[in-house]
Write a protein that holds these residues in place. Structure first.
Motif, PDB file in Angstrom:
ATOM      1  N   ASN A  59    -118.342  72.623  36.223  1.00 50.27           N
ATOM      2  CA  ASN A  59    -117.344  73.646  35.918  1.00 50.27           C
ATOM      3  C   ASN A  59    -116.013  73.380  36.610  1.00 50.27           C
ATOM      4  OD1 ASN A  59    -118.330  74.334  38.503  1.00 50.27           O
ATOM      5  ND2 ASN A  59    -118.141  76.524  38.130  1.00 50.27           N
ATOM      6  N   ALA A  99    -124.080  69.510  35.128  1.00 52.72           N
ATOM      7  CA  ALA A  99    -124.850  70.723  34.874  1.00 52.72           C
ATOM      8  C   ALA A  99    -126.056  70.350  34.015  1.00 52.72           C
ATOM      9  CB  ALA A  99    -123.991  71.750  34.147  1.00 52.72           C
ATOM     10  N   SER A 107    -124.768  74.015  37.987  1.00 50.26           N
ATOM     11  CA  SER A 107    -124.874  74.576  36.633  1.00 50.26           C
ATOM     12  C   SER A 107    -124.265  75.958  36.483  1.00 50.26           C
ATOM     13  CB  SER A 107    -126.353  74.603  36.217  1.00 50.26           C
ATOM     14  OG  SER A 107    -126.865  73.300  36.147  1.00 50.26           O
ATOM     15  N   GLN A 108    -123.153  76.221  37.168  1.00 51.17           N
ATOM     16  CA  GLN A 108    -122.464  77.496  37.004  1.00 51.17           C
ATOM     17  C   GLN A 108    -121.865  77.567  35.601  1.00 51.17           C
ATOM     18  OE1 GLN A 108    -122.039  75.250  39.389  1.00 51.17           O
ATOM     19  NE2 GLN A 108    -121.585  76.142  41.353  1.00 51.17           N
ATOM     20  N   SER A 109    -121.742  78.784  35.112  1.00 52.93           N
ATOM     21  CA  SER A 109    -121.123  79.003  33.804  1.00 52.93           C
ATOM     22  C   SER A 109    -119.663  79.386  34.034  1.00 52.93           C
ATOM     23  CB  SER A 109    -121.863  80.109  33.060  1.00 52.93           C
ATOM     24  OG  SER A 109    -121.225  80.386  31.847  1.00 52.93           O
ATOM     25  N   GLY A 113    -118.684  81.948  37.239  1.00 55.36           N
ATOM     26  CA  GLY A 113    -120.139  82.007  37.308  1.00 55.36           C
ATOM     27  C   GLY A 113    -120.655  81.650  38.689  1.00 55.36           C
ATOM     28  N   ASN A 115    -123.970  79.792  40.972  1.00 54.76           N
ATOM     29  CA  ASN A 115    -125.140  78.915  40.930  1.00 54.76           C
ATOM     30  C   ASN A 115    -126.315  79.595  41.623  1.00 54.76           C
ATOM     31  OD1 ASN A 115    -124.679  78.593  43.699  1.00 54.76           O
ATOM     32  ND2 ASN A 115    -123.985  76.475  43.519  1.00 54.76           N
TER      33      ASN A 115
END
Length: 153
Positions: A59, A99, A107-109, A113, A115
């Motif tokens: 991200n 991610a 893998s944050q959105s 976001g 994690n």
């Protein structure tokens, strides 16, 4: 005639491909930190940067695996943690922490976001060039949370 030129310029500007946004100096995020080995061999930014380096979560990096250098390549970040025994350091981004389902820390959105550790971004600190040792110092751990602030290189 001038009106037609302006309209033509506007049409070209609107048709330009989208480029991932580059972060601004001073941007600060909550961050998690780990160490990784083998970080000098293959880097997503096209070559190893000098000094202390890190891979960053997708991200923040700006593009996914196989998409080439992201807009975060070559940016510098001051990393700090309140964990006893750690030290604040400055690293240069030279790799991607992709991610995927096996890598929850990266893998944050989006940048808003979180994690699995509750932070907005993740830095994997290179062990090969001393970034991990400089940051984790005598903390006795290789996992911490804190802040990451973009600074001039």
């Amino acid at each position: 005639m001038l009106f037609q030129v302006i309209l033509s310029f506007a049409a070209v500007a609107l048709a330009a491909p989208s480029v991932p946004e580059r972060r601004a100096v001073g941007d600060t995020f909550s961050a998690s930190f780990t160490r990784y080995n083998g970080c000098g061999a293959s880097v997503a930014c096209g070559g190893a940067a000098g000094g202390k380096t890190a891979a960053v979560s997708q991200n923040l990096f700006g593009v996914g695996s196989g998409a080439g250098a992201g807009p975060a390549c070559g940016t510098c970040w001051e990393l700090s943690s309140g964990l006893a025994g750690t030290a604040s350091i400055i690293v240069t981004v030279d790799n991607l922490c992709p991610a995927d389902v096996h890598n929850e820390k990266c893998s944050q959105s989006g940048l808003g976001g979180k994690n699995s550790l509750g932070t907005n971004v993740h830095f994997d600190l290179c062990a090969d060039n001393g970034a991990a040792a400089a940051f984790f110092g005598r903390s006795g751990t290789e996992l911490a949370t804190g802040t990451a602030k973009q600074v001039p290189c």
